[in-house]
Design a protein around this motif. Structure first.
Motif, mmCIF file in Angstrom:
data_model
loop_
_atom_site.group_PDB
_atom_site.id
_atom_site.type_symbol
_atom_site.label_atom_id
_atom_site.label_comp_id
_atom_site.label_asym_id
_atom_site.label_seq_id
_atom_site.Cartn_x
_atom_site.Cartn_y
_atom_site.Cartn_z
ATOM 1 N N TRP A 231 56.605 97.993 -51.255
ATOM 2 C CA TRP A 231 56.855 98.128 -52.674
ATOM 3 C C TRP A 231 56.777 99.582 -53.105
ATOM 4 C CZ3 TRP A 231 59.267 94.757 -55.430
ATOM 5 C CH2 TRP A 231 59.191 93.389 -55.113
ATOM 6 N N ILE A 232 55.863 100.318 -52.529
ATOM 7 C CA ILE A 232 55.801 101.754 -52.829
ATOM 8 C C ILE A 232 57.092 102.445 -52.393
ATOM 9 C CG2 ILE A 232 54.572 103.886 -52.322
ATOM 10 C CD1 ILE A 232 52.039 102.268 -52.028
ATOM 11 N N TYR A 233 57.586 102.055 -51.234
ATOM 12 C CA TYR A 233 58.843 102.614 -50.760
ATOM 13 C C TYR A 233 59.993 102.251 -51.695
ATOM 14 C CZ TYR A 233 62.789 103.526 -47.622
ATOM 15 O OH TYR A 233 63.956 103.971 -47.083
ATOM 16 N N ILE A 234 59.991 101.000 -52.180
ATOM 17 C CA ILE A 234 61.038 100.567 -53.110
ATOM 18 C C ILE A 234 60.964 101.361 -54.410
ATOM 19 C CG2 ILE A 234 61.814 98.629 -54.529
ATOM 20 C CD1 ILE A 234 61.096 96.784 -52.229
ATOM 21 N N LEU A 235 59.744 101.600 -54.899
ATOM 22 C CA LEU A 235 59.594 102.386 -56.118
ATOM 23 C C LEU A 235 60.096 103.810 -55.927
ATOM 24 C CD1 LEU A 235 56.092 101.227 -57.424
ATOM 25 C CD2 LEU A 235 58.337 100.645 -58.348
ATOM 26 N N ILE A 236 59.844 104.393 -54.761
ATOM 27 C CA ILE A 236 60.340 105.746 -54.489
ATOM 28 C C ILE A 236 61.871 105.757 -54.481
ATOM 29 C CG2 ILE A 236 60.436 107.576 -52.768
ATOM 30 C CD1 ILE A 236 57.597 106.833 -51.967
#
Length: 545
Positions: A231-236
């Motif tokens: 999810w952090i990667y998706i937010l980035i």
């Protein structure tokens, strides 16, 4: 977000002169941290391991610390849980009635014996101003700590409602830790003389016998993001895409603004005729139309010369023998000339980019108004002459220019005032830019056909233009100047799709207006067609290039 408890710290606080020991007096709420002053004489506990968070919904804190006076929630005397929990709850441990009357925050502690007793403690604590509740299971092994929060041992058969509707955060410690906290709570729940080392504290600080001590508990909590790495990667990625989209939208708006400004300057300077290029339908202000000269039509067949139409003295034609005629509309005398030869003026090399594009039609013999197709009457008909030299009935040309088109019905020259420019929109700028690129590609094609030695020498940019615009379209369309240089056939000015029977049913005014629309031709609307809301929003964010 998830929460964890880093430490539970217990200290001893001294409260002096309690209000309930002296009726009618007010507590001075003087508090001393006895543990900080004399740590060797009082209790101090620190718990850093085996702490489980059972409910963290109401654990909001500004500094990461939840604190209050430690106590045991009260149960009603007839509650069977009083006897069931008696082995684990000392009778001398502080209840709410043993706490100062001031509005202090509270931290509750209770044993987890069974579901019924746990619900009783939760209900009792719900009515108190507590900041948290600590449970312990007496049967838990101290080395293993309390069960995890998702264990079935914490189930109260209410679907987890007790976790979300409690109104305060709930924690759990091991059974041994909970029993130690209960034991020290029972020791420090009375007056100063009754606590361990009470005499020493009284002699050291000159305490009053009515002063009392209580356990103060602090929980150091920390919150961590429960989002996984994916999810952090998706937010980035979403942030990068948002930045790219914003940059693209800004670039498109910037380019469109520059093109609108450039087109506005070119229209004002007279380099571009928007209506002649089929971009925007324009009309001429009536004040400017009325500035065009008026004449009385003059034709004398006894001269033996071909009929001619009058020419204004302001016209750039060569001087010729003249006859005088006076306008019947009260205007000043105007010079009317005749000639024996008809003039043919070639079209300008710039084509429709010039404000006054010349016609290939002889303008010296005009016996009929092209709009209403009615003949002029010698020395009777009042006519208006346009700057291009063509003449029409006053009512016909005034209505045509003010309501239908800004171009001459015959030669398509612009009749707009010098320096006039309408509101330039993005669709207008895009269309003009596309037509200008089309002319550039057509010019390269002509150069290729005329010079075989250099026919294959093209830059990468020219080849890209041809691939984007399409070679078929480029070869079938010549330059705009060539298109406009074709002779104008007056017979095609009539409406080809209207039959004579239909024309006979219309009045002369209605028929003239239909011819006006035919003469004006079709021009693409500069606005955008009716689109769905999401398409309009897309075009507003991304106006395109």
């Amino acid at each position: 977000m998830s929460m964890s408890v880093d430490e539970i710290r217990n200290v001893i606080l001294l409260f002096s002169n309690p209000a309930w020991k002296a009726a009618g007096t007010v507590s001075n709420t003087v508090i001393r941290n006895i543990t900080a002053l004399s740590s060797h004489l009082t209790y101090s506990g620190r718990i850093t391991e085996n702490i489980t968070v059972l409910a963290s919904k109401y654990a909001g804190t500004a500094n990461g610390v939840i604190q209050g006076l430690l106590y045991i929630p009260d149960l009603s005397a007839d509650d069977p849980c009083v006897n069931q929990t008696a082995p684990f709850v000392p009778a001398s441990a502080a209840r709410q009635a043993d706490l100062p009357p001031s509005n202090y925050n509270l931290i509750a502690i209770a044993p987890w014996i069974n579901a019924a007793c746990t619900k009783s403690y939760l209900a009792s604590a719900h009515t108190d101003p507590i900041r948290g509740l600590i449970f312990f299971r007496p049967s838990d092994d101290a080395s293993d700590g309390p069960p995890p929060a998702d264990s079935a041992l914490w189930d109260l058969n209410d679907g987890g409602r007790w976790r979300t509707h409690s109104g305060y955060p709930i924690y759990a410690v091991s059974g041994q830790t909970g029993e130690q906290m209960m034991y020290h709570l029972s020791l420090y729940s009375g007056s100063v003389p009754a606590v361990p080392f009470g005499e020493n504290l009284t002699a050291l600080y000159n305490l009053d016998p009515y002063d009392y001590v209580r356990v103060w508990t602090e929980l150091s909590v920390s919150t961590t993001s429960s989002l996984s790495s994916i999810w952090i990667y998706i937010l980035i990625i979403a942030g990068v895409l948002l930045s790219v989209i914003s940059l693209a939208s800004f670039s498109m708006h910037f380019v469109q603004a520059r093109r609108r400004a450039c087109l506005r300057r070119r229209v004002i300077s007279g380099e571009v005729n928007l209506e002649a290029m089929g971009i925007k339908r324009l009309t001429v202000p009536i004040e400017h139309i009325q500035s065009f000269p008026l004449f009385t039509y003059l034709y004398d067949p006894s001269d033996g010369s071909p009929p001619t139409s009058p020419i204004s003295t302001l016209s750039p034609r060569a001087p010729r023998p003249a006859k005088l005629g006076r306008s019947s509309w009260g205007r000043s005398d105007s010079l009317v000339t005749t000639t024996l030869t008809a003039r043919v003026v070639p079209i300008s090399e710039k084509g429709l980019e010039t404000p006054f594009a010349a016609s290939t039609v002889a303008t010296d013999y005009q016996p009929t108004c092209t709009i209403c197709l009615e003949h002029f009457q010698n020395r009777v008909t009042i006519i208006r002459e346009l700057p291009c030299g063509h003449i029409f009935h006053v009512a016909c040309i005034d209505e045509f220019l003010s309501e239908n088109s800004s171009l001459c019905p015959l030669c398509k020259a612009s009749m707009l005032p010098k320096g006039y420019c309408p509101n330039i929109t993005n669709p207008m700028a895009r269309r003009e830019y596309a037509l200008r690129r089309l002319r550039d590609v057509s010019a390269y094609d002509e150069l290729e056909d005329g010079n075989n030695a250099h026919s294959r020498i093209f830059t990468w940019g020219v080849r890209a233009k041809r691939r984007i615009l399409g070679t078929g379209t480029v070869h079938t369309l010549s330059t705009l100047a060539q298109l406009e240089s074709r002779p104008i056939d007056k017979q095609h000015l009539r409406l080809s799709h209207v039959t004579q029977d239909e024309d006979s049913q219309l009045s002369s005014g209605e028929l003239a207006r239909k011819r006006m629309r035919e003469l004006a031709g079709s021009v693409s609307d500069d606005g955008e067609p009716e689109l769905k809301k999401w398409r309009k929003m897309r075009n507003r964010v991304f106006p395109g290039f």
